[in-house]
Design an enzyme around this catalytic site. Structure first.
Site, short mmCIF file in Angstrom:
data_model
loop_
_atom_site.label_atom_id
_atom_site.label_comp_id
_atom_site.label_asym_id
_atom_site.label_seq_id
_atom_site.Cartn_x
_atom_site.Cartn_y
_atom_site.Cartn_z
N THR A 28 4.12 1.80 2.51
CA THR A 28 5.44 1.90 1.89
C THR A 28 6.29 2.93 2.61
OG1 THR A 28 4.67 1.18 -0.29
CG2 THR A 28 6.66 2.51 -0.23
N GLY A 55 0.83 -1.19 0.00
CA GLY A 55 0.00 0.00 0.00
C GLY A 55 0.87 1.25 0.00
N CYS A 56 0.28 2.36 -0.38
CA CYS A 56 1.04 3.61 -0.48
C CYS A 56 1.49 4.11 0.89
CB CYS A 56 0.23 4.67 -1.21
SG CYS A 56 -1.45 4.93 -0.59
N TYR A 57 0.56 4.22 1.84
CA TYR A 57 0.93 4.66 3.19
C TYR A 57 1.92 3.68 3.84
CZ TYR A 57 -3.05 7.99 3.24
OH TYR A 57 -3.93 9.00 2.98
#
Length: 306
Positions: free
Chosen positions: A123, A119-121
């Site tokens: 990462t 996921g972006c967060y």
């Protein structure tokens, strides 16, 4: 491989799927698509899976689980899978697709039949926390609090439409029930034993992200300084071409890396206050989504980006 490997994106009409289509031109692969009229037809999707060397799942969690079950029915003809949803990021039998997680992670991804794209967060959060825990600087039970802001493009069609309208919200906190779906992923892969507090937010800009983690240095091990934290992060990511540890700055713009597949890590603080703030800046659609998927595809298929 003597021929170009074939990739099928299941869910290519969504935000992440479209991002993947655009980025695949950087790899020597052939994209297998189905007629948009039949994109939800199980038989057409199953045929496309069987024709592919690698299937990238850009679907909601439940649909992704159904797609994996469909692929399993192909037996020896089942393709390798890269899943972009949250469905399998903490599941046994799936390799976590963050190549910079450890020295062995890239090799694990390269040989894995199933990889879960991060996921972006998570990462940003994991990139900051995992090296400190591995180095013994931070105890796994440290009470971690994570704040983050993302561009609205990561929130799906409804959020994108809301922000593209005149008068869209400038800033919103969300996930205030403290049960955001990314928390288990951060908890596990950062190496924490205590569930972190995670407070996400969205700003009135399309792409970009900053994840920030405040720390009390006296609660860490060894009387460390901000410079020690910087050294630990720099040592972990030395030689990496997508994760860069940079000097502190007085202010950061979340949009600065929009359209790029890299991530910047920094340690901010003052020796007088014995406090620090760790920050990770990335594009939520780049290293936080499609860019990370492209990196994993290149590893899984032993390809060089062009």
């Amino acid at each position: 491989m003597t021929q170009q490997p074939v990739i099928f994106i299941d869910g290519e009409a969504g935000t992440t799927g479209l991002g993947m289509r655009d980025r695949l031109s950087a790899l020597p692969v052939r994209l297998h698509s189905i007629n948009p009229v039949h994109r939800k037809d199980p038989a057409a999707r199953k045929d496309a899976m069987e024709a592919a060397d690698l299937v990238v799942l850009c679907l909601p969690d439940d649909a992704s689980r159904e797609a994996v079950a469909m692929a399993e029915t192909l037996g020896e003809n089942a393709p390798r899978l890269l899943d972009a949803s949250t469905a399998f990021r903490t599941e046994a039998g799936w390799i976590y697709g963050f190549p910079e997680l450890s020295a062995a992670q890239s090799e694990a991804i390269q040989g894995a039949p199933r990889v879960s794209n991060p996921g972006c967060y998570p990462t940003g959060a994991i990139a900051l926390l995992r090296p400190l825990i591995d180095a013994g600087i931070m105890e796994p039970h440290y009470p971690v609090c994570i704040n983050a802001i993302s561009g609205y493009s990561g929130g799906g069609r409804a959020m994108i439409e809301a922000h593209m309208r005149d008068g869209g919200p400038a800033f919103e906190l969300y996930g205030l029930g403290l049960d955001h779906k990314h928390v288990p992923e951060i908890h596990l892969h950062a190496g924490l034993t205590r569930r972190p507090v995670f407070v996400p937010s969205v700003g009135h800009f399309a792409q970009g992200m900053i994840v920030s983690i405040p720390l009390h240095l006296d609660d860490l091990n060894g009387g460390v300084t901000g410079d020690d934290l910087h050294t630990a992060l720099a040592g972990r990511y030395a030689g990496q071409d997508r994760v860069h540890v940079l000097p502190t700055e007085p202010k950061l713009s979340a949009e600065a890396l929009a359209g790029r597949d890299t991530m910047e890590l920094r340690v901010h603080g003052s020796p007088h206050t014995r406090q620090a703030v760790l920050t990770a800046r990335l594009d939520n659609l780049g290293k936080g989504a499609s860019g990370a998927a492209l990196q994993n595809i290149a590893l899984m298929l032993s390809l060089q980006q062009v």
